[in-house]
Design an enzyme around this catalytic site. Structure first.
Site, PDB file in Angstrom:
ATOM      1  N   TRP A 101      -4.668  38.238  11.554  1.00 48.33           N
ATOM      2  CA  TRP A 101      -5.247  39.429  12.199  1.00 48.33           C
ATOM      3  C   TRP A 101      -6.080  40.246  11.215  1.00 48.33           C
ATOM      4  O   TRP A 101      -7.163  40.718  11.557  1.00 48.33           O
ATOM      5  CB  TRP A 101      -4.150  40.272  12.846  1.00 48.33           C
ATOM      6  N   ASP A 168      -3.647  48.608  11.056  1.00 53.95           N
ATOM      7  CA  ASP A 168      -3.344  47.957  12.328  1.00 53.95           C
ATOM      8  C   ASP A 168      -1.818  47.858  12.415  1.00 53.95           C
ATOM      9  O   ASP A 168      -1.200  47.107  11.663  1.00 53.95           O
ATOM     10  CB  ASP A 168      -3.996  46.560  12.344  1.00 53.95           C
ATOM     11  N   LYS A 192       3.021  44.836  22.195  1.00 58.78           N
ATOM     12  CA  LYS A 192       4.089  44.295  21.367  1.00 58.78           C
ATOM     13  C   LYS A 192       5.325  45.189  21.417  1.00 58.78           C
ATOM     14  O   LYS A 192       6.421  44.708  21.613  1.00 58.78           O
ATOM     15  CB  LYS A 192       3.636  44.145  19.910  1.00 58.78           C
TER      16      LYS A 192
END
Ligand SMILES: *Cc1c(COP(=O)(O)O)cnc(C)c1O
Length: 356
Positions: A101, A168, A192
């Site tokens: 990511w 993030d 999530k």
């Protein structure tokens, strides 16, 4: 059969959040209308988004300088929107490459300015978190991914620097208390640990904005969203509502301290079990292990298929590792009960007894 939900995202949510969300689809708060069919500027919805924003501020203990927004899209949208708002042409941003990511975020930023990768764990397959690296003082910001969902590592402390920190936090948001005010910008996709896919949480220090010359399309411009109290256009109303229900649940259960206590308890049980069974191997440096996503392998790759088959039979959902990593990944987000981890560990021990 009871399912144990170890999905990596979208992932498990508290049962009571799901029940309340389901009810609101038919009748929101007894008003005779669905949450899906009321105007986003109605008092009904304005109260939802305002309560959600203030719960975020409260749970994270944010300073008055930090603004809270709910924006369309997933974390991937923020890979682009962050540099669009913070990085001018010719300027440099520092990025940490600790997994898939973070490296995608860096690739997107390079469309807007210069990207300097200041830390990378690629040399060892992203099995650790970099420490003690240099951050050039002229960097507009330093970007890092607090929890590497795919690789199974997590930052347990953060660089101290004058360069603004951008994080993030998609896969460990609201899982632990920390000084959130050390970050100038935080973003997290909701699916999530916070709710339904389709919405991002964004926390940003207002003083960081308005410094670039390149024009920003209105819908991408954080300042316009701040000025409109996060109602610049129609927000993803249902996803915001589910986030509110989850935030209320987190507060009721004891806040971030209690979420952290539970996640450490779950992670300790899981890792202690894996470490005690030679049939499993973990490559992650112990101090950098993630309390959210445990990534490990069968020591004999031939045992992976039978182990996954056993998981399927036992109702253990979502434990196959990410497609580029392989192996096993057990995700232990806030809503996952300790009993599910216990059930997984019992199953793992039985498997080891048979195949060890
Ligand atoms: C899941 C995830 C993403 C991608 O989220 P999308 O909502 O699919 O864009 C980005 N970063 C992290 C850390 C993630 O866990």
């Amino acid at each position: 059969m009871k399912k144990h939900n170890f999905n990596s995202g979208p992932s498990i949510l508290p049962q009571e959040v799901l029940a309340k969300a389901a009810r609101a689809v038919l009748d929101f708060n007894g008003i005779g209308l669905s949450i899906l069919e009321i105007g986003h500027r109605s008092t009904w919805f304005v109260e939802v988004i305002e309560e959600a924003r203030s719960l975020v501020k409260e749970l994270m203990q944010l300073s008055a300088e930090h603004e809270v927004l709910f924006l369309h899209g997933g974390a991937t949208t923020q890979f682009m929107q962050v540099p669009m708002n913070l990085l001018d042409t010719g300027e440099t941003a520092a990025y940490c490459d600790n997994g898939i990511w973070g490296s995608k975020a860096a690739a997107e930023a390079s469309l807007f300015g210069n990207v300097q990768v200041v830390a990378s764990s690629k040399d060892k397959n992203h099995t650790y978190i970099n420490k003690g690296f240099d951050i050039p003082a002229n960097s507009r910001y330093l970007h890092l991914t607090t929890n590497n969902t795919v690789e199974g590592t997590q930052w347990h402390s953060f660089p101290v620097t004058d360069v603004p920190l951008v994080a993030d936090m998609s896969s460990d948001i609201f899982s632990r208390p920390m000084n959130f005010n050390q970050f100038s910008l935080i973003y997290a996709g909701a699916q999530k640990n916070m709710g339904a896919a389709g919405v991002n949480l964004l926390v940003v220090k207002k003083s960081l904005l308005g410094k670039i010359k390149r024009p920003i399309p209105a819908i991408m411009d954080y300042r316009k969203h701040i000025d409109a109290n996060s109602l610049l256009n129609t927000p993803p109303v249902f996803a915001v509502y589910v986030a509110l229900l989850t935030l209320r649940w987190i507060k009721k259960e004891g806040g971030l301290k209690e979420m952290e206590r539970r996640s450490i308890e779950k992670a300790n049980l899981l890792y202690a079990t894996i470490d005690s069974l030679p049939v499993f191997t973990s490559h992650i440096v112990k101090e950098d292990r993630s309390n959210m996503n445990a990534v490990f392998f069968l020591s004999d790759p031939k045992l992976e298929a039978p182990f996954l088959e056993l998981c399927k039979q036992e109702g253990m959902v979502g434990v196959k590792g990410y497609r580029t990593v392989g192996g096993i990944r057990v995700s232990m987000y806030n809503a996952l009960p300790l009993e599910s981890v216990q059930a997984f560990c019992d199953m793992a021990k039985q498997f080891a007894a048979k195949h060890g």
